[in-house]
Design an enzyme around this catalytic site. Structure first.
Site, PDB file in Angstrom:
ATOM      1  N   GLN A 172       0.880  -1.173   0.000  1.00 30.03           N
ATOM      2  CA  GLN A 172       0.000   0.000   0.000  1.00 30.03           C
ATOM      3  C   GLN A 172       0.913   1.217   0.000  1.00 30.03           C
ATOM      4  OE1 GLN A 172      -3.239   0.920  -0.254  1.00 30.03           O
ATOM      5  NE2 GLN A 172      -2.556   3.028   0.094  1.00 30.03           N
TER       6      GLN A 172
ATOM      7  N   TYR B  14     -12.620  14.630   0.734  1.00 29.73           N
ATOM      8  CA  TYR B  14     -13.580  13.830  -0.027  1.00 29.73           C
ATOM      9  C   TYR B  14     -14.888  14.594  -0.223  1.00 29.73           C
ATOM     10  CZ  TYR B  14     -10.723   9.603   0.673  1.00 29.73           C
ATOM     11  OH  TYR B  14      -9.719   8.686   0.656  1.00 29.73           O
TER      12      TYR B  14
ATOM     13  N   GLN C 274       0.197   4.631  -1.037  1.00 25.24           N
ATOM     14  CA  GLN C 274      -0.315   5.941  -0.657  1.00 25.24           C
ATOM     15  C   GLN C 274      -0.384   6.053   0.866  1.00 25.24           C
ATOM     16  OE1 GLN C 274      -4.294   6.865  -2.034  1.00 25.24           O
ATOM     17  NE2 GLN C 274      -3.848   9.027  -2.240  1.00 25.24           N
TER      18      GLN C 274
ATOM     19  N   ARG D   2     -10.137  -2.958   7.931  1.00 29.19           N
ATOM     20  CA  ARG D   2     -10.437  -1.707   7.222  1.00 29.19           C
ATOM     21  C   ARG D   2     -10.518  -0.553   8.224  1.00 29.19           C
ATOM     22  NH1 ARG D   2     -15.524  -0.662   3.100  1.00 29.19           N
ATOM     23  NH2 ARG D   2     -14.975   1.501   2.591  1.00 29.19           N
TER      24      ARG D   2
ATOM     25  N   HIS E 137     -15.903   4.747  -7.433  1.00 24.04           N
ATOM     26  CA  HIS E 137     -14.924   5.670  -6.860  1.00 24.04           C
ATOM     27  C   HIS E 137     -13.507   5.354  -7.360  1.00 24.04           C
ATOM     28  CE1 HIS E 137     -13.284   8.282  -3.606  1.00 24.04           C
ATOM     29  NE2 HIS E 137     -12.260   7.445  -3.703  1.00 24.04           N
ATOM     30  N   GLU E 138     -13.092   4.113  -7.179  1.00 19.21           N
ATOM     31  CA  GLU E 138     -11.712   3.765  -7.563  1.00 19.21           C
ATOM     32  C   GLU E 138     -11.520   3.898  -9.078  1.00 19.21           C
ATOM     33  OE1 GLU E 138      -9.966   3.903  -5.110  1.00 19.21           O
ATOM     34  OE2 GLU E 138     -11.413   3.388  -3.541  1.00 19.21           O
TER      35      GLU E 138
ATOM     36  N   HIS F 297     -10.893   7.440 -10.118  1.00 18.84           N
ATOM     37  CA  HIS F 297      -9.500   7.853  -9.909  1.00 18.84           C
ATOM     38  C   HIS F 297      -8.635   7.635 -11.162  1.00 18.84           C
ATOM     39  CE1 HIS F 297      -9.009   9.188  -5.809  1.00 18.84           C
ATOM     40  NE2 HIS F 297      -9.523   8.097  -5.272  1.00 18.84           N
TER      41      HIS F 297
ATOM     42  N   LYS G 287     -11.470   2.526   8.174  1.00 18.45           N
ATOM     43  CA  LYS G 287     -12.701   3.301   8.280  1.00 18.45           C
ATOM     44  C   LYS G 287     -13.730   2.619   9.199  1.00 18.45           C
ATOM     45  CE  LYS G 287     -16.650   3.710   5.615  1.00 18.45           C
ATOM     46  NZ  LYS G 287     -17.466   3.793   4.421  1.00 18.45           N
TER      47      LYS G 287
ATOM     48  N   ASP H 162      -0.972  11.652   6.252  1.00 26.36           N
ATOM     49  CA  ASP H 162      -2.169  10.919   6.685  1.00 26.36           C
ATOM     50  C   ASP H 162      -2.709  11.409   8.023  1.00 26.36           C
ATOM     51  OD1 ASP H 162      -1.697   9.551   4.385  1.00 26.36           O
ATOM     52  OD2 ASP H 162      -1.007   7.711   5.344  1.00 26.36           O
TER      53      ASP H 162
ATOM     54  N   GLU I  65      -9.255  13.422  -4.240  1.00 23.29           N
ATOM     55  CA  GLU I  65     -10.441  12.779  -3.649  1.00 23.29           C
ATOM     56  C   GLU I  65     -11.739  13.560  -3.867  1.00 23.29           C
ATOM     57  OE1 GLU I  65     -10.420   9.775  -2.865  1.00 23.29           O
ATOM     58  OE2 GLU I  65      -8.286   9.382  -2.524  1.00 23.29           O
TER      59      GLU I  65
ATOM     60  N   PRO J 143      -6.358  -2.394   4.612  1.00 24.31           N
ATOM     61  CA  PRO J 143      -6.728  -1.274   5.488  1.00 24.31           C
ATOM     62  C   PRO J 143      -7.711  -0.272   4.896  1.00 24.31           C
ATOM     63  CG  PRO J 143      -4.511  -0.957   4.615  1.00 24.31           C
ATOM     64  CD  PRO J 143      -4.944  -2.333   4.192  1.00 24.31           C
ATOM     65  N   PHE J 144      -7.938  -0.337   3.584  1.00 23.09           N
ATOM     66  CA  PHE J 144      -8.840   0.630   2.960  1.00 23.09           C
ATOM     67  C   PHE J 144     -10.010  -0.075   2.304  1.00 23.09           C
ATOM     68  CE2 PHE J 144      -4.641   2.602   3.049  1.00 23.09           C
ATOM     69  CZ  PHE J 144      -4.953   3.683   3.849  1.00 23.09           C
ATOM     70  N   GLY J 145     -10.981   0.734   1.893  1.00 27.28           N
ATOM     71  CA  GLY J 145     -12.082   0.186   1.115  1.00 27.28           C
ATOM     72  C   GLY J 145     -11.547  -0.206  -0.247  1.00 27.28           C
ATOM     73  N   GLY J 146     -10.872   0.746  -0.850  1.00 27.26           N
ATOM     74  CA  GLY J 146     -10.269   0.477  -2.147  1.00 27.26           C
ATOM     75  C   GLY J 146      -9.059   1.353  -2.347  1.00 27.26           C
TER      76      GLY J 146
ATOM     77  N   GLU K 191      -6.806   2.872  -5.716  1.00 25.01           N
ATOM     78  CA  GLU K 191      -6.902   3.024  -7.163  1.00 25.01           C
ATOM     79  C   GLU K 191      -5.618   2.682  -7.919  1.00 25.01           C
ATOM     80  OE1 GLU K 191      -6.922   5.343  -4.797  1.00 25.01           O
ATOM     81  OE2 GLU K 191      -5.959   7.214  -5.395  1.00 25.01           O
TER      82      GLU K 191
HETATM   83  N1  BES Z   1      -6.961   6.566  -2.448  1.00 24.40           N
HETATM   84  C1  BES Z   1      -7.907   6.243  -1.458  1.00 24.40           C
HETATM   85  C2  BES Z   1      -7.351   5.464  -0.318  1.00 24.40           C
HETATM   86  C3  BES Z   1      -6.244   6.171   0.442  1.00 24.40           C
HETATM   87  C4  BES Z   1      -6.314   7.515   0.732  1.00 24.40           C
HETATM   88  C5  BES Z   1      -5.162   5.462   0.875  1.00 24.40           C
HETATM   89  C6  BES Z   1      -5.277   8.137   1.432  1.00 24.40           C
HETATM   90  C7  BES Z   1      -4.135   6.076   1.566  1.00 24.40           C
HETATM   91  C8  BES Z   1      -4.185   7.426   1.845  1.00 24.40           C
HETATM   92  C9  BES Z   1      -9.092   5.503  -2.068  1.00 24.40           C
HETATM   93  O1  BES Z   1      -9.443   5.915  -3.344  1.00 24.40           O
HETATM   94  C10 BES Z   1     -10.296   5.759  -1.206  1.00 24.40           C
HETATM   95  O2  BES Z   1     -10.655   6.890  -1.068  1.00 24.40           O
HETATM   96  N2  BES Z   1     -10.890   4.721  -0.657  1.00 24.40           N
HETATM   97  C11 BES Z   1     -12.082   4.804   0.168  1.00 24.40           C
HETATM   98  C12 BES Z   1     -13.265   4.292  -0.576  1.00 24.40           C
HETATM   99  C13 BES Z   1     -14.205   5.263  -1.104  1.00 24.40           C
HETATM  100  C14 BES Z   1     -15.438   4.638  -1.682  1.00 24.40           C
HETATM  101  C15 BES Z   1     -14.413   6.559  -0.454  1.00 24.40           C
HETATM  102  C16 BES Z   1     -11.888   3.889   1.356  1.00 24.40           C
HETATM  103  O3  BES Z   1     -10.875   3.214   1.415  1.00 24.40           O
HETATM  104  O4  BES Z   1     -12.750   3.837   2.215  1.00 24.40           O
HETATM  105 ZN    ZN Z   2     -10.309   7.875  -3.327  1.00 26.01          ZN
END
Ligand code: BES
Ligand code: ZN
Length: 618
Positions: free
Chosen positions: A155, A396, A157, A569, A310-311, A314, A571, A388, A333, A281-284, A286
């Protein structure tokens, strides 16, 4: 002097050659406070990776050849590294080069300075990763869906690529890459690039021939299977997950087509998805050509596929046009949430898109109660902080709302034309908020000064809080939920609330709408009627479990523990640990669970949960 400039001064003192040779005119690259590299002097343009994955040692080892663009021939090459073991460095002719690692900054790591000779057009760095590689998560077989083989994923980012590859780890520096990766027999390697087959030695080969920022270099390795969705789309997952994944993501090709009709051609060749083990650790994420996704999105009814929208979005906002520094993260975002919504609207209609927008704003408003003013600013000041650190819904949702406001003022027709040309103009570039504003003024605001005057850019981009002209959508399906919430509050039994046919977003709105009135007895009645504790929808389960903690609803305890032990995850986990940490008893419980669960989480998640459970003031 900052740590960064001190490190640089020390290194240059040790390594610099004589001065006085005229410099080439450097391309303008914005200053990135989260990188040591000085791309305006010496810039990496391509990385060629030759790596081997060793699950037993939890180590990636090998070499990277970095191609260079040298504007200042006197300057050393400066790379970012953190927790990497550097073995040797050689120049274009194969001869060894002097190198030195500077002092480590806890946020951004160290500078690796390499003294070049006049003729060097590339360097080769032989290295291995260490247990400090925050980008990597090494999973034991029991942490995967099939429990059959170990798994590795990266990962990058925001600034973690430097923990597994020595390079110029700044989103303002775009590079192409190729890779050759050896893995144990039976394992498949995938990367954020075009796959170019397996060599005679069994090594997997990849090529990314469009320039990307370093945070998008990604790799995963495990027991994986592939299923096509369309000619250019498909899904990778562990064998036991592949059928569910294929079915959940069946609309992916339609999404790509919708996105193309809105923002221009998809420029990355394939669009595939990789479903990771639950600790992702994330939803997705990109990663180009190959979105990494959490298995928690596999609800069985495609109700959480806005994550794919979303992804995918990106691929334009973020991967094609990238934030030049992490203070411009909202450009990635905010645009992406806006486009995600446009894709959802195209595929599933206005009401679905509106529901998600309304929920997004409600979530943001709840979150903002706990956000320091400096973290409520779109163009955020990150001096002295990790990118971060201030992570929140602001870039977002506030970012997307800003774009919705511009759309509202200028109308869709004009705004869509503007966006289309924005992507074409800045394709494969990294830009700052300032550059965006300049372009917006020139290309859109100049068309109608009176309309432009109604949008206060400074308030939107540079100030905390939500501006008064914030667009607010009202969705009909959620208005219906509001009626039922009122009925429930008046005493109507859950089973009599007429919830038939409700979709996930309605349930989420319902739960948030009754949250302040719940006690354990009420939760028990709701559970009898709707079986929330047993739901397979992680989005709903996450909210339910948070409410269960607050209401001390013991019947959900076992499910909570199981969730915390398997899902990584961030979030989902953050609100649960935060809710537990509100009482002394809850904190004890959280710490006991976390002691067992922590080794199973990725560093991106532990970095935040450690803070929540830390003994402040002791
Ligand atoms: N690029 C992000 C994930 C991210 C952001 C990783 C900052 C590390 C640092 C990805 O596109 C994202 O925003 N994922 C969201 C899902 C979305 C539907 C809002 C997530 O992981 O929850
Ligand atoms: Zn994103």
């Amino acid at each position: 002097m900052t740590t960064r400039s001190l490190a640089r001064a020390a290194l240059l003192g040790a390594l610099a050659a004589c001065a006085g040779v005229p410099r080439d005119v450097p391309p303008s690259i914005p200053m990135d406070i989260h990188s040591h590299c000085e791309p305006e002097r010496v810039r990496v343009t391509h990385a060629s990776l030759d790596l081997e994955i060793d699950h037993a040692k939890k180590e990636i080892r090998g070499a990277v050849v970095l191609s260079l663009d040298r504007h200042d021939k006197e300057s050393p090459l400066i790379l970012d590294v953190k927790g990497l073991a550097i073995e040797t460095v050689t120049g274009s002719d194969g001869g060894v080069r002097l190198w030195q690692i500077g002092p480590e900054d806890k946020n951004i790591g160290s500078a690796l300075a390499i003294q070049l000779v006049w003729a060097d057009t590339s360097v080769r760095v032989v290295y291995r990763t260490t247990e400090r590689a925050e980008a990597l998560q090494w999973l034991e077989p029991d942490q995967t869906a099939d429990r059959a083989a170990p798994f590795l994923f990266t990962q990058g980012q925001s600034i973690f690529t430097r923990t597994w590859i020595p390079l110029q780890d700044s989103p303002g520096v775009r590079i192409t890459y190729d890779a050759r990766v050896r893995a144990p027999a039976g394992q498949t390697v995938v990367m954020s690039a075009e796959q170019v087959g397996q060599g005679p030695d069994g090594a997997f080969r990849f090529r990314m021939d469009r320039p990307i920022p370093s945070y998008l270099i990604a790799l995963a390795c495990g027991r994986l299977e592939f299923r096509p969705i369309s000619e250019r789309c498909g899904v990778w997952a562990e064998p036991s997950v592949i059928a569910a994944a294929r079915s959940e993501f069946a609309d992916t090709e339609k999404m790509v087509q919708a996105a193309e009709s809105l923002f221009g051609p998809y420029r990355w060749g394939r669009y595939d998805l990789l479903v990771l083990p639950p600790s992702f650790p994330f939803g997705g994420m990109e990663n180009p050509c190959l979105t990494f996704a959490t298995p928690t999105v596999l609800a069985g009814d495609r109700s959480l596929v806005s994550l794919v929208a979303h992804e995918l979005a990106h691929s334009w906002s973020g991967n094609l046009v990238t934030n030049a520094t992490w203070s411009d993260f909202w450009l990635n975002e905010g645009f992406t949430v806006y486009f995600e919504s446009r894709i959802m609207e195209r595929l599933y209609g206005t009401e679905r898109a509106r529901m998600e927008q309304q929920i997004g704003l409600a979530d943001l408003e709840r979150e903002m109660k706990e956000l320091a003013p400096r973290d409520q600013v779109l163009h955020v000041d990150l001096r002295g902080r990790h990118p971060d650190d201030g992570f929140s819904g602001i870039p977002y949702v506030k970012g997307a709302l800003f774009l919705e406001r511009v759309e509202e003022v200028f109308g869709r027709g004009l705004f869509d034309r503007f966006l289309r040309s924005y992507f074409d103009t800045f394709a494969f570039q990294s830009i700052t908020t300032g550059e965006f504003v300049h372009y917006l003024r020139k290309e859109l605001f100049a068309q109608d000064r009176a309309l432009a005057a109604t949008i206060d850019l400074d308030t939107w981009l540079e100030k905390p809080g939500l501006p008064a002209d914030l667009p607010r959508v009202q969705s009909k399906p959620l208005a219906e939920v509001d009626e039922r919430i009122a009925k429930w509050k008046e005493g109507t039994a859950p089973a009599d609330l007429a919830t038939r046919g409700w979709v996930t977003q309605q349930w989420l709105h319902f739960l948030e709408g009754i949250a302040d009135r719940l006690d354990a007895a009420a939760m028990s009645k709701l559970d009898d009627a709707f079986h929330f504790t047993q739901t397979g929808n992680c989005e709903v389960l996450d909210v339910w479990l948070r409410l269960a903690i607050a209401a001390r609803y013991g019947a959900a305890d076992a499910r909570l523990e199981e969730f915390l032990m398997t899902v990584g995850r961030r979030k989902y986990l953050e609100p649960l640990y935060k809710e537990l940490a509100k009482t002394e008893e809850g904190k004890q419980r959280a710490r006991a669970i976390y002691a067992k669960a922590r080794p199973r989480y990725h560093a991106a998640t532990t970095a935040s949960i450690d803070g929540i459970l830390a003994d402040k003031g002791k």
